[in-house]
Scaffold this active site. Structure first.
Site, PDB file in Angstrom:
ATOM      1  N   ARG A   1       0.848  -1.196   0.000  1.00 26.17           N
ATOM      2  CA  ARG A   1       0.000   0.000   0.000  1.00 26.17           C
ATOM      3  C   ARG A   1       0.882   1.244   0.000  1.00 26.17           C
ATOM      4  O   ARG A   1       1.890   1.315   0.710  1.00 26.17           O
ATOM      5  CB  ARG A   1      -0.903   0.033   1.243  1.00 26.17           C
ATOM      6  CG  ARG A   1      -2.129  -0.862   1.138  1.00 26.17           C
ATOM      7  CD  ARG A   1      -3.152  -0.355   0.104  1.00 26.17           C
ATOM      8  NE  ARG A   1      -4.313  -1.218  -0.010  1.00 26.17           N
ATOM      9  CZ  ARG A   1      -4.471  -2.201  -0.892  1.00 26.17           C
ATOM     10  NH1 ARG A   1      -3.528  -2.460  -1.757  1.00 26.17           N
ATOM     11  NH2 ARG A   1      -5.583  -2.923  -0.918  1.00 26.17           N
TER      12      ARG A   1
ATOM     13  N   HIS B   1      -1.887   0.303  -9.971  1.00 29.94           N
ATOM     14  CA  HIS B   1      -2.489  -0.705  -9.075  1.00 29.94           C
ATOM     15  C   HIS B   1      -3.014  -1.877  -9.903  1.00 29.94           C
ATOM     16  O   HIS B   1      -4.146  -2.327  -9.720  1.00 29.94           O
ATOM     17  CB  HIS B   1      -3.617  -0.075  -8.249  1.00 29.94           C
ATOM     18  CG  HIS B   1      -3.851  -0.787  -6.945  1.00 29.94           C
ATOM     19  ND1 HIS B   1      -4.024  -0.134  -5.761  1.00 29.94           N
ATOM     20  CD2 HIS B   1      -3.952  -2.109  -6.650  1.00 29.94           C
ATOM     21  CE1 HIS B   1      -4.211  -1.022  -4.791  1.00 29.94           C
ATOM     22  NE2 HIS B   1      -4.173  -2.226  -5.305  1.00 29.94           N
TER      23      HIS B   1
ATOM     24  N   GLU C   1      -4.606   7.324  -4.711  1.00 35.91           N
ATOM     25  CA  GLU C   1      -4.920   6.659  -5.982  1.00 35.91           C
ATOM     26  C   GLU C   1      -6.285   7.107  -6.488  1.00 35.91           C
ATOM     27  O   GLU C   1      -7.212   7.198  -5.676  1.00 35.91           O
ATOM     28  CB  GLU C   1      -4.890   5.144  -5.796  1.00 35.91           C
ATOM     29  CG  GLU C   1      -3.492   4.644  -5.433  1.00 35.91           C
ATOM     30  CD  GLU C   1      -3.398   3.121  -5.302  1.00 35.91           C
ATOM     31  OE1 GLU C   1      -4.361   2.424  -5.672  1.00 35.91           O
ATOM     32  OE2 GLU C   1      -2.360   2.647  -4.832  1.00 35.91           O
TER      33      GLU C   1
HETATM   34  N1  LIG Z   1      -0.942  -4.161  -5.294  1.00 39.59           N
HETATM   35  C1  LIG Z   1      -2.085  -4.806  -5.185  1.00 39.59           C
HETATM   36  O1  LIG Z   1      -2.924  -4.814  -6.067  1.00 39.59           O
HETATM   37  C2  LIG Z   1      -2.341  -5.597  -3.949  1.00 39.59           C
HETATM   38  C3  LIG Z   1      -2.978  -6.846  -4.056  1.00 39.59           C
HETATM   39  C4  LIG Z   1      -3.107  -7.630  -2.912  1.00 39.59           C
HETATM   40  C5  LIG Z   1      -2.687  -7.130  -1.697  1.00 39.59           C
HETATM   41  N2  LIG Z   1      -2.142  -5.889  -1.621  1.00 39.59           N
HETATM   42  C6  LIG Z   1      -1.742  -5.331  -0.316  1.00 39.59           C
HETATM   43  O2  LIG Z   1      -0.742  -6.130   0.227  1.00 39.59           O
HETATM   44  C7  LIG Z   1      -1.044  -6.400   1.587  1.00 39.59           C
HETATM   45  C8  LIG Z   1      -0.454  -7.740   1.969  1.00 39.59           C
HETATM   46  O3  LIG Z   1      -1.135  -8.747   1.239  1.00 39.59           O
HETATM   47  P1  LIG Z   1      -0.941 -10.287   1.636  1.00 39.59           P
HETATM   48  O4  LIG Z   1      -1.768 -11.074   0.690  1.00 39.59           O
HETATM   49  O5  LIG Z   1       0.503 -10.580   1.807  1.00 39.59           O
HETATM   50  O6  LIG Z   1      -1.666 -10.243   3.058  1.00 39.59           O
HETATM   51  P2  LIG Z   1      -1.450 -11.152   4.336  1.00 39.59           P
HETATM   52  O7  LIG Z   1      -1.051 -12.521   3.936  1.00 39.59           O
HETATM   53  O8  LIG Z   1      -2.665 -10.933   5.164  1.00 39.59           O
HETATM   54  O9  LIG Z   1      -0.191 -10.488   5.051  1.00 39.59           O
HETATM   55  C9  LIG Z   1      -0.221  -9.270   5.677  1.00 39.59           C
HETATM   56  C10 LIG Z   1       1.027  -9.220   6.519  1.00 39.59           C
HETATM   57  O10 LIG Z   1       1.213  -7.891   6.980  1.00 39.59           O
HETATM   58  C11 LIG Z   1       1.729  -7.985   8.280  1.00 39.59           C
HETATM   59  N3  LIG Z   1       1.503  -6.761   9.046  1.00 39.59           N
HETATM   60  C12 LIG Z   1       0.329  -6.240   9.473  1.00 39.59           C
HETATM   61  N4  LIG Z   1       0.548  -5.100  10.162  1.00 39.59           N
HETATM   62  C13 LIG Z   1       1.894  -4.927  10.174  1.00 39.59           C
HETATM   63  C14 LIG Z   1       2.725  -3.935  10.741  1.00 39.59           C
HETATM   64  N5  LIG Z   1       2.225  -2.909  11.435  1.00 39.59           N
HETATM   65  N6  LIG Z   1       4.061  -4.051  10.570  1.00 39.59           N
HETATM   66  C15 LIG Z   1       4.569  -5.098   9.874  1.00 39.59           C
HETATM   67  N7  LIG Z   1       3.832  -6.076   9.316  1.00 39.59           N
HETATM   68  C16 LIG Z   1       2.497  -5.978   9.467  1.00 39.59           C
HETATM   69  C17 LIG Z   1       0.985  -9.152   8.880  1.00 39.59           C
HETATM   70  O11 LIG Z   1       1.698  -9.600  10.015  1.00 39.59           O
HETATM   71  P3  LIG Z   1       1.251 -10.857  10.908  1.00 39.59           P
HETATM   72  O12 LIG Z   1       1.884 -12.024  10.204  1.00 39.59           O
HETATM   73  O13 LIG Z   1       1.831 -10.552  12.227  1.00 39.59           O
HETATM   74  O14 LIG Z   1      -0.256 -10.889  10.882  1.00 39.59           O
HETATM   75  C18 LIG Z   1       0.948 -10.134   7.742  1.00 39.59           C
HETATM   76  O15 LIG Z   1       2.074 -10.977   7.723  1.00 39.59           O
HETATM   77  C19 LIG Z   1      -2.578  -6.383   1.652  1.00 39.59           C
HETATM   78  O16 LIG Z   1      -3.033  -6.031   2.956  1.00 39.59           O
HETATM   79  C20 LIG Z   1      -2.935  -5.315   0.633  1.00 39.59           C
HETATM   80  O17 LIG Z   1      -3.038  -4.064   1.251  1.00 39.59           O
HETATM   81  C21 LIG Z   1      -1.930  -5.124  -2.720  1.00 39.59           C
END
Ligand SMILES: NC(=O)c1ccc[n+]([C@@H]2O[C@H](COP(=O)([O-])OP(=O)(O)OC[C@H]3O[C@@H](n4cnc5c(N)ncnc54)[C@H](OP(=O)(O)O)[C@@H]3O)[C@@H](O)[C@H]2O)c1
Length: 344
Positions: free
Chosen positions: A257, A305, A286
């Protein structure tokens, strides 16, 4: 509970609707494409429902025990249906960062505790990890220089291009996207370090540093990939201080993000060359405003995005949903529950 009444509140193809029914026959799937919208490759695209159908759409979603997608991807529409439908038990959000849609509904604690909320996290790991590798390679293989020289029709003096085993990459945020990125980079021969808020073990990652050591890590890596969610606690973590400490010429790739980066400080760092290249699938605001200096910088690649969208995305979301429906019906814990304090 023996059956689930699921109402599709977001565009879905009839093939994927049938897939959900086939994978979990205990679902009664209600799907009216005229109300929910025609299938689209992009869930962010807003469906402009004819005004005459709005009341029918609201009645349709208000009968749900389970919602497949947040109605119109809108916090306001979600808040309306939550208030109107005490029988609503579970809402599955289409984006991986669906916690933000739940936050936007401003639901009270009773509703947040009564209803289950899940996201599509994990579905985008493969395309985004691939895009992150592209970003790291673009930096290592001097893509801005190549494009500039080519645009000038100039056969430039030769320059050294490092290979993967010469380079160290930090992956920040070791959720599904971060983990898959680390695996892919390690497979190519990069030395990979992780930055996470707690100690975890990840294939391909040598050391995992705490978030408080981000500036120190920035000083020792050639590229940094950000895969963090957008929450209050991740806002601006890639701060002016972190960017100023970066190893000169560092490549920064952001697939999480845009709010996690101090964008004015990034623009300054790109201008001075401290940051050699930024490859951004996400930006703080965005769409990126037309007057943002990021557009004109030679060492920035902007993807609107778009890097997560793959031909497989809608099917994978349908499969994930069916698996979670099975879990709910069998009394098991759901995958990807939204944290209703931090909303990710
Ligand atoms: N570019 C795009 O189109 C796109 C698409 C998909 C996702 N995304 C973004 O990417 C993010 C991650 O996606 P994902 O599929 O990897 O999600 P995920 O598997 O839910 O992973 C999110 C990770 O973020 C960690 N986290 C949360 N708060 C944090 C903090 N304050 N400091 C450090 N780490 C923290 C969590 O830690 P824990 O392991 O401790 O819970 C978890 O490991 C999504 O939330 C979304 O915003 C972007």
């Amino acid at each position: 509970m023996t059956r689930l009444r699921v109402v599709v509140a977001t565009p879905l193809s009839s093939e994927n609707a049938d897939l959900v029914r086939r994978l979990e026959p205990r679902i009664d799937l209600v799907h009216d494409p005229e109300l929910a919208g025609p299938p689209s490759d992009d869930w962010m695209e807003r469906y402009d429902r004819p005004g005459r159908l709005q009341a029918a759409f609201e009645q349709y979603v208000d009968t749900a025990e389970v919602l497949y997608g947040v109605p119109d991807q809108s916090g306001t529409a979600l808040a309306r249906t939550v208030a109107a439908n005490p029988g609503l038990r579970w809402v599955h959000t289409i984006p991986a960062g669906g916690g933000q849609q739940i936050r936007a509904a401003h639901l009270d604690r009773a509703a947040l505790d009564r209803i289950l909320f899940t996201t599509s996290a994990g579905v985008h790991a493969e395309p985004l990890a691939e895009f992150a590798v592209f970003g790291v390679l673009a930096g290592a293989k001097l893509l801005p220089w190549l494009l500039t020289e080519q645009a000038a029709h100039h056969w430039a003096p030769r320059r050294v291009m490092p290979i993967a085993s010469d380079l160290t990459v930090a992956v920040v945020g070791l959720g599904s996207i971060g983990r898959r990125t680390a695996e892919k980079l390690a497979g190519l021969g990069y030395r990979v370090v992780g930055v996470h808020r707690r100690q975890v073990t990840v294939d391909g990652v040598g050391s995992v540093y705490g978030m408080d050591r981000l500036a120190e890590v920035a000083g020792m890596v050639d590229a940094m990939v950000l895969a963090l969610p957008g929450t209050d606690s991740t806002r601006g973590v890639v701060s002016r201080e972190v960017l100023a400490a970066a190893k000169p010429g560092m490549t920064l790739v952001n697939v999480g993000r845009g709010t996690t980066v101090d964008e004015p400080a990034l623009i300054e760092g790109l201008g001075s060359g401290r940051i050699g290249l930024a490859v951004l699938d996400v930006t703080a605001v965005e769409p990126l405003p037309a007057d943002s200096p990021l557009w004109a910088l030679r060492n920035v690649i902007i993807a609107p995005h778009t890097a997560a969208i793959s031909p497989h995305e809608p099917r994978k979301i349908a499969e994930l949903f069916a698996e979670n429906a099975r879990r709910l019906l069998d009394g098991e814990e759901l995958l990807n529950r939204v944290d209703t304090v931090e909303f990710y």
